[in-house]
Enzyme design. Structure first.
Site, PDB file in Angstrom:
ATOM      1  CE  LYS A 213      -3.539   2.873   2.384  1.00 59.82           C
ATOM      2  NZ  LYS A 213      -4.577   2.454   3.682  1.00 59.82           N
ATOM      3  CD  GLU A 219       9.273  -5.941   7.558  1.00 57.59           C
ATOM      4  OE1 GLU A 219       8.876  -4.677   6.645  1.00 57.59           O
ATOM      5  OE2 GLU A 219       8.928  -6.168   8.368  1.00 57.59           O
ATOM      6  N   GLY A 278      -4.831  -2.297   4.660  1.00 61.12           N
ATOM      7  CA  GLY A 278      -4.018  -2.486   4.332  1.00 61.12           C
ATOM      8  C   GLY A 278      -4.806  -4.162   4.933  1.00 61.12           C
ATOM      9  NE  ARG A 279      -6.777  -3.810  11.414  1.00 65.99           N
ATOM     10  CZ  ARG A 279      -6.354  -2.722  11.112  1.00 65.99           C
ATOM     11  NH1 ARG A 279      -4.893  -3.064  10.420  1.00 65.99           N
ATOM     12  NH2 ARG A 279      -6.326  -1.597  11.779  1.00 65.99           N
ATOM     13  CD  GLU A 364      -2.013  -4.339  11.535  1.00 65.12           C
ATOM     14  OE1 GLU A 364      -0.260  -4.717  11.420  1.00 65.12           O
ATOM     15  OE2 GLU A 364      -2.492  -4.192  10.325  1.00 65.12           O
ATOM     16  CG  HIS A 395      -4.611 -36.018  16.756  1.00 65.06           C
ATOM     17  ND1 HIS A 395      -4.478 -37.118  17.011  1.00 65.06           N
ATOM     18  CD2 HIS A 395      -5.734 -35.913  15.883  1.00 65.06           C
ATOM     19  CE1 HIS A 395      -5.965 -38.125  16.436  1.00 65.06           C
ATOM     20  NE2 HIS A 395      -6.440 -37.231  15.749  1.00 65.06           N
ATOM     21  CE  LYS A 519       5.496  -0.903   9.499  1.00 65.99           C
ATOM     22  NZ  LYS A 519       4.986  -0.519   9.114  1.00 65.99           N
TER      23      LYS A 519
END
Ligand code: F6P
Length: 555
Positions: A213, A219, A278-279, A364, A395, A519
């Site tokens: 965005k 990253e 973003g999410r 978030e 399990h 960050k």
């Protein structure tokens, strides 16, 4: 939407009424509730689109639900919902509208950001058409790489909302994807992620979608820069010649200037807007790699699924409003039962990444501890969301769900049919899978009493160990089949559930300031690792760890 006048949640009479009700009803077992009320299962079921949602195995009575709906009314969830859908700037700390729902409206809809007046829907559909043209070209082989080769692999580079949504949906809709065209996802700045994604690929047949965005995320920019180097080196083009980039890199962003600066032609950029968080973005151009995999028709079907639930959320009465109900149940468990986490347990191998996606969506959004006016909240906000597909979890950690000391409300998600056109595996697998889902809901709710255990002849000293207390709440979401539309419906259901909870807790569910500090510090610390630079203000623990790191690296 100005919430300045709103009373503090825990001082509202509706909150107080729930507290009293909780004190009075605590200790009532689901066994008793079902025994006393034969119509409970049928009555506490809601339908939203293709989703059949049974919430009867929650620790609620009709009175609890009534009081919870009163709380929703008092906190004006419907008012904030309408403000969101109509483009009010409800993300107050960033002064932004929250209009991901406009990404899935039909082309004749009219939606504008408050105060701006421009209908955003035409731009949404222009970008969708541009995505469609691109996806069709890649899928048909018309889009060629620098050497004229057909594209065989698309690598999406992004992180957070620019990765989790498309990566989750690609897995979920594998059966709908073109099996001759692979899509891989790179997110981690750990070079191993990029290495493993590309080391066996032919650069001539590889196309990168750089999804960000902001186009400033360290990253993503680091991975995209390394991918560009890998591509140019692999193609063997002369040093300094970057003309191949145009055939192998496209971008998805709101930031054209940064895209151009990176070296991607803005003709190859797919736009979205700052009113898409973003999410909440994978039904925007962030879904480009997904659309390329599953094709534009399936992508549009998925958008239609989202839209179906948007309409449901806007128009269904409170008693039948699925996102509202799910949101209220979470408020009940966090606020009054002390539940700190929420498990999402899909009984579908294809939904293997669904819970990871929901973690960002929920945590978030609602991992906040100050209200919209900046005052500390005195009530619990977002839970830890976790889970993996059944039956594997059974399990591993279900032991704690059944007999541990914590209350963990859980959603069980399953499908009546395995995905059409796919071999369902050897006969009987799907029924067995679903039998496990149904059995887990039953065991969690009703458990096994010590009398029942004794009646089986179990030695007395083992009775406590083999007793299941039950009374562990689950909500079961059952859909006919995991189609693109159903996936869209599921995601929209959770988006709006998260919205409802944020509205009640009086927090801004659409900012994410909590990720910023890490960050900034990482940027400050990096020169200390690489150059041994003095970083002012480094605490003693970090300084010692950095020194040890440098020693181990031989620096
Ligand atoms: O760091 C958090 C975050 O801002 C998320 O909200 C977002 O989805 C992610 O980073 C990626 O951001 P971008 O798409 O701008 O690269």
């Amino acid at each position: 939407m100005n919430a300045a006048g709103r009373a503090r949640l825990d001082r509202m009479p509706e909150w107080g009424a729930l507290a009293v009700h909780h004190a009075e009803s605590t200790g009532t077992h689901l066994r008793e509730l079902f025994a006393a009320d034969p119509g409970r299962a049928e009555r506490l079921t809601v339908r939203a689109g293709d989703l059949h949602i049974d919430y009867s195995r929650n620790l609620v009575t009709d009175e609890t639900l009534r009081l919870l709906r009163e709380l929703a009314r008092a906190t004006d969830v419907a008012g904030l919902r309408d403000a969101m859908f109509t483009g009010e700037r409800i993300n107050t700390t960033e002064d932004r509208a929250v209009l991901h729902t406009a990404l899935r409206t039909p082309s004749d809809a009219v939606v504008a950001v408050a105060g701006e007046g421009t209908n955003v829907v035409p731009a949404v559909h222009t970008v969708l058409t541009k995505m469609q043209v691109f996806a069709d070209r890649v899928r048909s082989g018309d889009w060629r790489g620098h050497t004229g080769s057909r594209i065989r692999t698309v690598v999406n580079i992004g992180i957070g909302g620019s990765d989790l949504g498309p990566a989750m949906a690609y897995e979920a809709l594998r059966a709908y994807s073109d099996r001759g065209l692979a899509v891989r996802f790179v997110s981690n700045v750990d070079g191993a992620d990029l290495y493993e994604a590309v080391h066996d690929l032919d650069p001539a047949e590889t196309l990168f979608v750089v999804a960000s965005k902001t186009f400033t995320t360290i990253e993503t920019i680091t991975n995209a820069t390394s991918a560009k180097e890998w591509l140019l080196a692999g193609l063997g083009v002369p040093a300094g010649d970057e003309s191949a980039v145009a055939r192998h890199f496209v971008a998805v962003s709101t930031n054209a200037a940064k895209v151009a600066e990176f070296g991607i032609d803005t003709d190859n950029m797919f736009e979205f807007w700052d009113w898409v968080g973003g999410r909440y973005s994978f039904d925007s151009a962030i879904g480009l790699a997904l659309m390329t995999a599953i094709g534009p028709d399936n992508f549009r079907e998925m958008l239609a699924g989202f839209h179906l639930i948007d309409d449901h959320f806007r128009s269904a009465p409170p008693e039948e409003n699925a996102p509202l109900l799910l949101g209220l149940l979470g408020v009940w468990y966090g606020g009054f039962h002390g539940a700190r986490s929420h498990a999402v347990l899909p009984y579908s191998h294809y939904l293997g990444r669904f819970t990871a996606y929901l973690q960002q969506l929920d945590m978030e959004s609602n991992g906040k501890s100050v209200d919209r006016q900046g005052r500390p909240v005195d009530w619990q906000t977002g839970p830890v969301v976790w889970g993996t597909p059944g039956t594997n979890g059974q399990h591993a950690y279900y032991q704690l769900l059944h007999q541990g000391t914590q209350l963990v409300p859980a959603d069980l998600i399953g499908f009546a049919r395995p995905v059409s056109g796919m071999p369902a595996g050897p006969a009987g697998h799907h029924d067995l899978l679903m039998a496990n889902l149904f059995a887990q809901g039953q065991a969690l709710a009703f458990g096994k009493t010590s009398e029942e255990v004794r009646a089986e002849g179990v030695a007395e000293e083992l009775v406590p160990h083999r007793t299941f207390p039950g009374n562990r709440p689950t909500t079961t979401i059952l859909a006919p089949e995991l189609t693109p539309s159903v996936l869209g419906q599921l995601v929209a259901l959770y988006e709006h559930k998260v919205f409802v909870q944020g509205a009640i807790w009086d927090i801004d569910s659409f900012d994410q300031w909590g990720v910023e500090l890490g960050k900034v510090l990482a940027k400050q610390v990096e020169p200390a690792l690489t150059e041994g630079a003095e970083v002012p203000g480094l605490d003693a623990s970090t300084a010692a760890l950095v020194a040890r790191y440098r020693e181990l690296r031989g620096r």
